[in-house]
Design a protein around this motif. Structure first.
Motif, mmCIF file in Angstrom:
data_model
loop_
_atom_site.group_PDB
_atom_site.id
_atom_site.type_symbol
_atom_site.label_atom_id
_atom_site.label_comp_id
_atom_site.label_asym_id
_atom_site.label_seq_id
_atom_site.Cartn_x
_atom_site.Cartn_y
_atom_site.Cartn_z
ATOM 1 N N LYS A 1 0.834 -1.209 0.000
ATOM 2 C CA LYS A 1 0.000 0.000 0.000
ATOM 3 C C LYS A 1 0.867 1.256 0.000
ATOM 4 N N LEU A 2 1.912 1.262 0.812
ATOM 5 C CA LEU A 2 2.799 2.423 0.901
ATOM 6 C C LEU A 2 3.551 2.647 -0.402
ATOM 7 N N THR B 1 2.698 1.739 -3.400
ATOM 8 C CA THR B 1 1.742 2.198 -4.403
ATOM 9 C C THR B 1 1.428 3.667 -4.218
ATOM 10 N N ARG B 2 1.212 4.074 -2.985
ATOM 11 C CA ARG B 2 0.902 5.475 -2.697
ATOM 12 C C ARG B 2 2.066 6.389 -3.089
ATOM 13 N N LEU B 3 3.284 5.972 -2.795
ATOM 14 C CA LEU B 3 4.453 6.783 -3.135
ATOM 15 C C LEU B 3 4.630 6.902 -4.647
ATOM 16 N N LEU C 1 2.214 6.727 -6.911
ATOM 17 C CA LEU C 1 1.156 7.605 -7.410
ATOM 18 C C LEU C 1 1.447 9.071 -7.092
ATOM 19 N N ASP C 2 1.965 9.333 -5.894
ATOM 20 C CA ASP C 2 2.322 10.707 -5.540
ATOM 21 C C ASP C 2 3.386 11.257 -6.469
#
Length: 79
Positions: free
Chosen positions: A31-32, A34-36, A38-39
């Protein structure tokens, strides 16, 4: 490499049979990451889009729009 704990969440199905299925949840690391990603993607895309719009304003000599866009662009160049 350390072993990761797998968490299962049990859910009832909506079928006539009364049995339970187990689903593996996504780990925190995935999850982390993926979030990084996308950011970083959104940051780069927005920065490039603003650069193109600013260049168009320079070409068209639109000073007011240039000031608005350059104010929006400032957070992207401050390190």
């Amino acid at each position: 490499m350390k072993k990761h704990k797998v968490v299962y969440r049990l859910q009832r199905t909506k079928r006539k049979r009364a049995y339970v299925t187990a689903k593996r949840e996504i780990t925190f690391e995935v999850k982390l990451a993926t979030r990084l990603m996308l950011d970083e993607f959104y940051f780069t895309w927005n920065k490039n889009r603003l650069e193109v719009l600013i260049n168009e304003c320079i070409d068209n000599r639109d000073e007011e729009r240039f000031k608005e866009l350059s104010a929006a662009y400032r957070p992207y160049i401050l390190d």
